[in-house]
Design a protein around this motif. Structure first.
Motif, PDB file in Angstrom:
ATOM      1  N   LEU A 115      -7.701   2.041  -6.008  1.00  0.00           N
ATOM      2  CA  LEU A 115      -7.168   0.797  -6.519  1.00  0.00           C
ATOM      3  C   LEU A 115      -6.898   0.989  -7.997  1.00  0.00           C
ATOM      4  O   LEU A 115      -7.712   1.610  -8.701  1.00  0.00           O
ATOM      5  CB  LEU A 115      -8.147  -0.357  -6.322  1.00  0.00           C
TER       6      LEU A 115
ATOM      7  N   TRP B  11      -9.646   5.098  -0.479  1.00  0.00           N
ATOM      8  CA  TRP B  11      -8.818   4.123  -1.177  1.00  0.00           C
ATOM      9  C   TRP B  11      -8.848   4.390  -2.672  1.00  0.00           C
ATOM     10  O   TRP B  11      -9.882   4.780  -3.220  1.00  0.00           O
ATOM     11  CB  TRP B  11      -9.363   2.712  -0.961  1.00  0.00           C
TER      12      TRP B  11
ATOM     13  N   ILE C 170       0.856  -1.181   0.000  1.00  0.00           N
ATOM     14  CA  ILE C 170       0.000   0.000   0.000  1.00  0.00           C
ATOM     15  C   ILE C 170       0.893   1.231   0.000  1.00  0.00           C
ATOM     16  O   ILE C 170       1.892   1.285   0.707  1.00  0.00           O
ATOM     17  CB  ILE C 170      -0.923   0.008   1.229  1.00  0.00           C
TER      18      ILE C 170
ATOM     19  N   CYS D 217      -2.617  -3.049  -8.079  1.00  0.00           N
ATOM     20  CA  CYS D 217      -2.989  -4.452  -8.237  1.00  0.00           C
ATOM     21  C   CYS D 217      -2.238  -5.072  -9.410  1.00  0.00           C
ATOM     22  O   CYS D 217      -1.732  -4.375 -10.285  1.00  0.00           O
ATOM     23  CB  CYS D 217      -4.495  -4.567  -8.454  1.00  0.00           C
TER      24      CYS D 217
ATOM     25  N   LEU E 295      -5.225   5.847   0.590  1.00  0.00           N
ATOM     26  CA  LEU E 295      -4.392   4.663   0.511  1.00  0.00           C
ATOM     27  C   LEU E 295      -4.515   4.100  -0.892  1.00  0.00           C
ATOM     28  O   LEU E 295      -5.625   3.922  -1.402  1.00  0.00           O
ATOM     29  CB  LEU E 295      -4.829   3.637   1.555  1.00  0.00           C
ATOM     30  N   THR E 296      -3.384   3.856  -1.526  1.00  0.00           N
ATOM     31  CA  THR E 296      -3.357   3.422  -2.909  1.00  0.00           C
ATOM     32  C   THR E 296      -2.827   2.000  -2.987  1.00  0.00           C
ATOM     33  O   THR E 296      -1.781   1.698  -2.414  1.00  0.00           O
ATOM     34  CB  THR E 296      -2.458   4.349  -3.746  1.00  0.00           C
ATOM     35  N   VAL E 297      -3.557   1.151  -3.699  1.00  0.00           N
ATOM     36  CA  VAL E 297      -3.140  -0.238  -3.885  1.00  0.00           C
ATOM     37  C   VAL E 297      -2.937  -0.479  -5.374  1.00  0.00           C
ATOM     38  O   VAL E 297      -3.879  -0.341  -6.162  1.00  0.00           O
ATOM     39  CB  VAL E 297      -4.195  -1.229  -3.339  1.00  0.00           C
TER      40      VAL E 297
END
Length: 134
Positions: A130, A128, A4, A85, A81-83
């Motif tokens: 994504l 978030w 993250i 993938c 918060l950056t995910v």
């Protein structure tokens, strides 16, 4: 899935802030303004100078940032918060799970800069994003 990564949101001074953080942490700095994108020619001067994505990378540190597009930054809205993938399936699965009981800001969709992106606020009030690079 990758770690993250925090993404700081600014009111038009992202370039200045990320240049400062780069001077603190060293490493590499990348900044892209809206004016440098395919829609840049159709925007006002102020909008063209807004940062759509910035990144400081130094060793294992990754710090992302951007300028807000329309809403002023207020306490609680200046961090997400950056995910990142590994693919579309993972992004869609995580997005749907995090969105349960929360609020979708923008559906997971392909963006003009070459990424699939979706944003939401989870049921606990955390923001978030994504994405995965196409």
């Amino acid at each position: 899935m990758k770690p993250i990564v925090p993404c700081l949101i600014f009111n038009g001074n992202c370039h200045e802030a990320m240049t400062f953080y780069h001077s603190c942490f060293g490493g590499d700095l990348g900044i892209t303004t809206l004016g440098e994108t395919t829609i840049g020619g159709d925007l006002t001067e102020d909008s063209r100078n807004r940062v759509v994505t910035a990144q400081v990378t130094s060793g294992s540190l990754i710090l992302l940032a951007a300028d807000t597009d329309t809403k002023p930054v207020a306490p609680g809205s200046h961090l997400q918060l950056t995910v990142e993938c590994e693919g579309a399936t993972e992004a869609a699965t995580l997005f749907d799970k995090l969105a349960e009981g929360g609020e979708v800001t923008s559906k997971l969709s392909e963006q003009f800069w070459g990424a699939m992106v979706g944003e939401l606020t989870d049921r606990f009030g955390y923001r978030w994003m994504l994405y995965y690079r196409l």
